[in-house]
Design an enzyme around this catalytic site. Structure first.
Site, mmCIF file in Angstrom:
data_model
loop_
_atom_site.group_PDB
_atom_site.id
_atom_site.type_symbol
_atom_site.label_atom_id
_atom_site.label_comp_id
_atom_site.label_asym_id
_atom_site.label_seq_id
_atom_site.Cartn_x
_atom_site.Cartn_y
_atom_site.Cartn_z
ATOM 1 N N GLY A 1 0.792 -1.220 0.000
ATOM 2 C CA GLY A 1 0.000 0.000 0.000
ATOM 3 C C GLY A 1 0.827 1.272 0.000
ATOM 4 O O GLY A 1 0.287 2.354 -0.189
ATOM 5 N N CYS B 1 -27.763 -9.320 -16.163
ATOM 6 C CA CYS B 1 -27.216 -8.906 -17.452
ATOM 7 C C CYS B 1 -28.220 -9.240 -18.568
ATOM 8 O O CYS B 1 -28.772 -10.339 -18.605
ATOM 9 C CB CYS B 1 -25.893 -9.629 -17.702
ATOM 10 S SG CYS B 1 -25.258 -9.449 -19.368
ATOM 11 N N CYS C 1 -26.426 -12.229 -20.845
ATOM 12 C CA CYS C 1 -26.070 -13.547 -20.331
ATOM 13 C C CYS C 1 -26.795 -13.883 -19.030
ATOM 14 O O CYS C 1 -26.539 -14.920 -18.436
ATOM 15 C CB CYS C 1 -24.561 -13.665 -20.144
ATOM 16 S SG CYS C 1 -23.941 -12.768 -18.723
ATOM 17 N N CYS D 1 -23.083 -7.027 -18.764
ATOM 18 C CA CYS D 1 -21.842 -7.232 -18.020
ATOM 19 C C CYS D 1 -20.794 -6.244 -18.493
ATOM 20 O O CYS D 1 -20.601 -6.052 -19.693
ATOM 21 C CB CYS D 1 -21.273 -8.632 -18.289
ATOM 22 S SG CYS D 1 -22.183 -9.954 -17.537
ATOM 23 N N CYS E 1 -19.018 -12.364 -19.892
ATOM 24 C CA CYS E 1 -20.311 -12.401 -20.570
ATOM 25 C C CYS E 1 -20.282 -13.408 -21.725
ATOM 26 O O CYS E 1 -21.180 -14.230 -21.888
ATOM 27 C CB CYS E 1 -20.647 -11.009 -21.082
ATOM 28 S SG CYS E 1 -22.391 -10.744 -21.411
#
Lengths: 258, 299
Positions: free
Chosen positions: B32, B241, B244, B266, B272
């Site tokens: 970080g 979605c 899909c 998606c 997808c």
């Protein structure tokens, strides 16, 4: 009340190259005591304040502060992390210009809550309740809590700055010309408020001002500075009513009478 | 091979790659923490992924398989160009399949398919400093990181709740890494934040313009900041979605016409397509060819 001082300052000096900022200043500050530092501009009072609040490192001398555990700590030997922690918990610093002490782009509530969040408070409801409480104590309407300080008047900003500093229950507050730049009626209200808060909370304060009336109203003790040196110190009433040093006499007699 | 002979492998010279690898190693050692590095001019403008490209160029080898996504999609300009760039200058295999890639360079999404150990996710980062909009001074923000003074980050979240009644930050949502550094996860939707937590993949972040590299090693704690009474939440969608029928994935809104028609699909195109190949069909999926590469809905 304890018989030990809160802050012990011994032979504190700050030189800017060959120029004197403040020279050989020593005093003790007791808990709950308000000390005024007066003098004309350039007399070193702001340098002294910045040294004491560790915003500036002095050239020589020492200052020790009695921590909450009762132990004295030498300020200039603490690590930066410890000093900054002290700065945002046990101390407050009220700037002359509120814009220096506030975050102008976040709301009043967040300004007050910042110190709480900085010491680990993570409950929004509690932080907000504390902010509301403090705004009312400094006479700011509750419905201004989500306004930015940019939308506040000079006097309100100064009161907000005071609330922001006092929210963590500090024991020592530094003030640099807290009433500078405010008109007289606003000044009077602010002084009233400050006097009330200082007595209610038992705060110790060091107030730098060039305004002897402010010193008379707020402080119990005062130091008069000239050219970086303390020329006179004592109880405020004594110094103002019976000035002994020639410079203090000049200063007291220079007050405009209306 | 003749046209790549004019470039060093992966475009950057070896000394530069060495310098960047050192920054990456330091970043991994201090999860970080933003490591400064000497960012180079790249043959693309700042803001187009110069940081991510330099990181990828420094870690890629001839055997790597590269996938590049832009907002989850493999077929947008940025993704296509960077993929073509590395095919040209490193002659590596490229793919759009999340599972078979060894390095995935991403702009602002984490793939839906769970990442596995050994994979590297390289983020393109525009502004690495999470405190930047609250504290403009770099000297001050560095000090705040050093002293772990992160109260200000919560001031931002406080402001959100005060103004909107909830934490309204939806992307670049600040996280705390391994209990120490607060980090900007780059402008990924906060939907993806939980995927960073203890991910088995190595996550590297490159900011070219700002000249910073930071990293999250595998299996590292990544916790989104929040309040006790306003806990962190991810976005939810009220419909699956349209192509899909996937649920619990991040969806993009696609405007269909100028009469208010829209569909939600998606954002991860690879995910997808894989689902449609497996026979899942949303309510707007084309009738004829379910594996069609086009995004046009059946009318």
């Amino acid at each position: 009340m304890t018989d030990e001082p809160l802050l012990r300052v011994a032979a504190l000096s700050k030189f800017y190259g060959s120029r004197v900022g403040c020279d050989n200043v020593s005093f003790d500050l007791w808990p709950g005591e308000v000390l005024a530092v007066v003098g004309e501009s350039g007399s070193g009072k702001t340098t002294l304040l910045n040294c004491l609040s560790t915003r500036l490192l002095p050239s020589s001398g020492t200052a020790s502060y009695r921590m909450r555990d009762g132990q004295f700590r030498e300020l200039y030997r603490m690590s930066e992390a410890e000093r900054r922690f002290l700065m945002r918990t046990d101390w407050g610093f009220v700037h002359q210009n509120p814009a220096d002490g506030l975050r102008m782009t976040v709301s009043a509530g967040a300004n007050v809550g910042e110190r709480l969040m900085a010491v680990g408070d993570r409950h929004y409801g509690k932080i907000r309740a504390t902010a509301v409480d403090w705004l009312s104590r400094v006479e700011i309407e509750q419905d201004r809590i989500d306004d930015e300080p940019r939308a506040f008047s000079g006097g309100m900003r100064q009161r907000l700055q005071i609330a922001r500093n006092l929210v963590t229950g500090p024991r020592l507050v530094f003030m640099d010309e807290p009433t500078g730049g405010l008109d007289v009626s606003v000044q009077a209200r602010l002084l009233d408020l400050l006097r009330g808060l200082v007595t209610d909370l038992g705060l110790a304060a060091i107030v730098v001002t060039h305004d002897l009336a402010v010193a008379r109203l707020l402080s119990q003790r005062m130091m008069v500075m000239k050219d970086g040196r303390v020329v006179e110190s004592g109880l405020t009433d004594r110094v103002l009513d019976d000035p002994r040093a020639p410079y203090t006499q000049l200063l007291v007699s220079s007050i405009l009478q209306v | 091979m003749t046209d790549i002979a004019t470039y060093n492998f992966a475009y950057l010279d070896e000394q530069t790659k060495r310098m960047i690898r050192r920054a990456i190693l330091k970043g991994i050692a201090i999860p970080g923490y933003q490591v400064p590095f000497a960012s180079r001019e790249m043959p693309m403008p700042y803001g187009w992924g110069t940081g991510g490209v330099q990181v990828t160029a420094s870690i890629i080898g001839p055997d790597d398989v590269l996938k590049v996504i832009d907002q989850g999609a493999d077929d947008t300009t940025n993704a296509v160009s960077i993929r073509a760039f590395f095919r040209k200058v490193a002659n590596v295999a490229v793919t759009t399949e999340t599972a078979s890639a060894s390095i995935i360079q991403t702009r602002h999404r984490i793939p839906e398919h769970p990442l596995s150990a050994g994979q590297v996710l390289v983020y393109q980062v525009p502004i690495p400093e999470p405190l930047r909009f609250l504290e403009p001074r770099e000297t001050e923000t560095r000090k705040m990181h050093a002293l772990e003074e992160y109260g200000l980050m919560h001031v931002k979240l406080y402001e959100d709740i005060a103004k909107h009644g909830r934490i309204a930050t939806t992307y670049a949502y600040p996280v705390k890494v391994e209990g120490r550094y607060v980090m900007d996860p780059s402008p990924t939707p906060k939907f993806d934040n939980p995927k960073m937590h203890r991910s088995p993949a190595l996550q590297l972040f490159g900011a070219g313009r700002e000249k910073r590299i930071y990293a999250v090693p595998p299996f590292t704690d990544v916790v989104s900041l929040d309040f006790e009474d306003h806990p962190f939440e991810v976005q939810t969608f009220d419909q699956p979605c349209a192509l899909c029928a996937a649920e619990n994935v991040y969806l993009d809104e696609v405007i269909l016409d100028d009469h208010g028609g829209r569909m939600f699909v998606c954002s991860d195109t690879d995910h997808c397509e894989k689902r449609r190949e497996a026979g899942h069909r949303g309510h707007l999926a084309p009738e004829s060819d379910p594996t069609s590469q086009t995004m046009e809905p059946a009318q």
